[in-house]
Design an enzyme around this catalytic site. Structure first.
Site, PDB file in Angstrom:
ATOM      1  CB  CYS A  81      57.322  44.807  31.232  1.00  0.00           C
ATOM      2  SG  CYS A  81      57.369  43.281  30.303  1.00  0.00           S
ATOM      3  CG  ASP A  82      54.658  41.293  36.127  1.00  0.00           C
ATOM      4  OD1 ASP A  82      55.219  41.411  37.232  1.00  0.00           O
ATOM      5  OD2 ASP A  82      53.882  40.368  35.843  1.00  0.00           O
TER       6      ASP A  82
END
Lengths: 356, 103
Positions: free
Chosen positions: B16-17
């Site tokens: 994820c980010d």
């Protein structure tokens, strides 16, 4: 294009996010021990100033340098950040975010240029003195140039924020923040922009509403609740779990997909966010440290003593508005109405043969 | 298009980010499911996906382009929602039955 923006945003937030634990420690010390805190203690409160002036920017400068050029980059980033800190009269988060990676990049160029040219046995000498000398020069430059310039920029940014707050224009921020959030720029916006600016404000006012713009779990909550009752049937079962993870666990990413599936719901997030911020501006809300992740527990932890009602109003007004907007958008959604019609027909079809 | 047979999968990486929030959550639910196949599950930021062979990357479709750019040879399986997405079942099934997976 989207990926490039995400990438740059990621670079900013990557300097802050690993250090959120330090922000939280600082926030807790502030919440407990300053004069207006839970258990005022002048001795422990002595940590508050040095932590925000030195510890947090140095950590950011180190982390920023490390992103560019590993541990060596981290070390020179911290050295140069020290110059920037002493050259400024406000906490240098922004300065650290520039000085850290920039000085690490310069060191990286130097290391590349001399690679393979160092005589055997002299590597350690060169390695240490290149950081030492370049670090000294850049720290001097940081003190003379970056510190004062960034101080001025931060002051302007602060004035800009004050202007927005005083004229009740801050809710407009939600028009940018909420859509950006759903495009996975949430960390970039929150930690790249609001955490540094907010921490600055805390030093002046003891709290900051900037911590409550992106991180407010209210708009997401409203949308999820609307989905639970009026969303596509297939998805409804997954929503209660998502609500718990979002609201209590603070992982907002979990509601983004629901919006990406019905993009018009972004209107619900924006209006909910705006109502929340407006409530906060009117009531003079703020938090003492960045609530990260944006969980209601983090909100309780960093709400100043005696301001819980205001904080809860901000969260739940945002939730209520986004719920109502999302309700209407889902109610009048063509696909969903079609789905409801088909269900009804199927039900009738199932009932009729039984009657016959 | 990178592809891999389910029986060759050694590692599933959830990205994820920030590599701190949603990926950790998804990884911890997958860990339990994939343990019996001897597949390791870990989480990272999208920009730091390792380039090891035998790796399948799971990430939200909004981040898939970045994930593929970071690890051009990895099989990237995008998902739309964080819980109960068919992509998770697809990966598990491919690993269990030795089916092919591709980006």
């Amino acid at each position: 294009m989207g990926a490039a923006v995400q990438k740059f945003g990621r670079f900013l937030s990557a300097m802050i996010m690993p250090n959120i634990g330090a922000f939280i420690a600082w926030g807790l010390i502030t919440a407990f021990f300053i004069e207006t805190g839970w258990v005022p203690n002048a001795g422990f409160a002595e940590m508050v100033g040095p932590m925000i002036t030195y510890l947090l920017p140095l950590l950011i400068g180190y982390t920023g340098g490390k992103l560019v050029h590993d541990t060596r980059g981290g070390v020179i980033g911290a050295i140069v950040t020290m110059g920037v800190i002493t050259g400024a009269d406000v906490p240098m988060f922004l300065g650290a975010m520039i000085a850290g990676p920039a000085s690490a990049w310069l060191l990286k160029q130097f290391d590349k240029a001399i690679e393979g040219k160092v005589k055997a046995g002299f590597e350690m000498l060169i390695d240490n003195f290149s950081i030492g000398i370049l670090g000294m020069l850049l720290a001097m430059l940081g003190k003379q140039l970056i510190g004062p310039v960034v101080s001025q920029l931060v002051e302007w940014a602060g004035n800009g924020v004050d202007f927005l707050v005083n004229n009740s224009l801050l809710p407009l921020a939600s028009i940018i923040v909420e859509p950006a959030k759903v495009l996975f720029l949430n960390n970039a916006i929150n930690h790249g922009v609001f955490t540094p600016l907010g921490s600055q404000q805390v030093l002046e006012d003891g709290k900051s509403i900037l911590f409550m713009i992106e991180s407010n779990p209210g708009p997401g909550l409203g949308i999820l609740v609307a989905f639970m009752f009026f969303g596509p049937r297939m998805l409804r079962a997954s929503v209660p779990g998502a609500i718990i993870i979002h609201f209590f666990g603070g992982i907002h990413e979990i509601y983004f997909p629901y919006i990406l599936m019905k993009p018009k719901l972004i209107a619900a997030a924006i209006l909910g966010g705006m109502s929340g911020v407006l409530t906060g501006v009117i009531l003079g809300n703020g938090l003492v440290a960045p609530p990260s992740p944006g969980s209601i527990f983090a909100y309780f932890t960093f709400t100043p003593k005696g301001e819980y009602v205001g904080m809860l109003l901000q969260v739940f007004i945002a939730a209520a508005v986004s719920f109502v907007v999302a309700f209407f958008l889902l109610k009048f959604d063509k696909e969903l109405r079609q789905e409801a019609r088909e269900e009804k027909e199927a039900e009738q079809a199932a009932v009729e043969p039984a009657n016959a | 298009m990178p592809s891999i047979n389910g029986s060759d999968v050694k590692k599933v990486i959830v990205a994820c980010d920030a590599g701190m929030g949603s990926s950790v959550m998804v990884a911890s639910t997958l860990k339990g499911k994939l343990k019996k196949y001897g597949v390791e599950v870990s989480h990272t930021p999208v920009n730091e996906i390792p380039k090891d062979a035998g790796t399948v990357v799971l990430c939200h479709q909004g981040l898939a382009a970045r994930a593929q750019a970071t690890a051009p040879d990895a099989v990237v399986v995008p998902f739309a929602i964080f819980m109960g997405d068919p992509a998770f079942a697809k990966v598990e099934q491919a690993i269990a039955n030795g089916q092919d997976l591709e980006s």
